[in-house]
Write a protein that holds these residues in place. Sequence first.
Motif: not given
Length: 454
Positions: A157-184
């Motif tokens: 998480g600490s590595i990927s969050a910065g990368t995703l933010y630099e590329l796409f901004g806040f939105g897609p990061i939280f989409l990934v988290i919501v998807a992960l929690i939904t699978v759980a």
Amino acid sequence: MNHDRLQFWMLYLARFAEGFGFITLITLLPYYINVLDPSDTTILGVTIGAGLIVGLYTTGFTLAQTAAVVPLAWAGDRFDKRTVLLGILGLGAITYALFPQVDSSASFIAIRALQGIAVTGGGLMTLSLVGQLADVGTRANAIGKANAANFAASILGSISAGTLYELFGFGPIFLVIVALITVAWVGTFAFLDADETRIEGFPFADLALNRRILTLSTFRFQYAFAVTLVRTWIPIFAGVAAAQGGLAYGGFAVALTVVAEKATNMVCQPFTGRLSDGYGRALFVFFGGAAYGVVALFVPFAPGIGAAIGFPSQLTLSVPSAVAGITFPGWIPVVSEAAVPGRVDLVGDVSPAFLPLLVLSGLLGVADSFREPASMALFADEGTEEGGVASSFGIRELVWRPGSVIAPLLGGWLMYEVSMGAVFYVGGAFALTGAATFLLVLVYGHGTDALTEW
């Protein structure tokens, strides 16, 4: 894969998802400060400074965690832990979906408070269910695997969050988290059996006076100061300017010192947990705590160790220059003479202290891996026997709170008023006195055989 193993894997997945969301917000916090640009605010004639508002970004989360411990632990013991976990995962998914909508400091603080409830509830319920499902002879090993999942989430998480933010901004990061929690959530709903244990009354009252829990608490209360000080100040020591007692390393070098501790802890915990199941949990709590204190005392000597051995002041960890435009938070790629032409060096100039600090950070993770699963298993043992495993973990959480709140204030004062090294000396001392107190109380109150019999 048999059904019991599948249940454990679903709980590990839930713990991973909870840890991934938590570390992502820690990583993105500087970006939120930049975007929200907090300023002085006057409410009912009282001026709240920008610094206090920034402090509330974290304190709001912590206060919500503290307030949620007792009611969530009580609900877990009184009702179906699976149902409570599903509710917490649902709250987590909603919470992370709200983060892209943040438009003010007030909304950010409020949503972080919801996150605090979700993180606390997820941790309590997953660990309670793992401890309850596991046999006493495999409990520490199972908890070690759950913790390893959490550490893996922290690293990724600490590595990927910065990368995703630099590329796409806040939105897609939280989409990934919501998807992960939904699978759980879906996995928990589909494969985790209902929890049929029901505890009447208020188990906290009885467990708070449990002799073993009181004995463990004499250690845990002091050890919280040690871990909070050392774990927080390792990256500070690595990254702040030399004028403030630090080593002034770049962001990636600092990140490596943090990852070293998490990686060794993650790798070792399932193994050390299995060992503590066989050789005595109390022994591993004592040994791990004492070893952590000893290693912490050596951290300020990293520059001297590196100079004595003759470690290099230039390290090269390079990536193709075409990739180097994707930077992680705080990473400043440096093209060095040692780098391969056409590639970018991500580490750059470091002092000879870097490798010793990296090794010491890794050893801190190894030492803590002996302590953590054994300690958690002891709390689970007592909670299971007394019929309140969630409440037992809740007490464990509350005992940690004073150290986690006070230690950063103490560390800041030591750093500026005494020295950077004093932070690690005091942190190491807390771990050693905690281990010594635990041993004395253990032997005096439970006999000399308790060290290996617990």
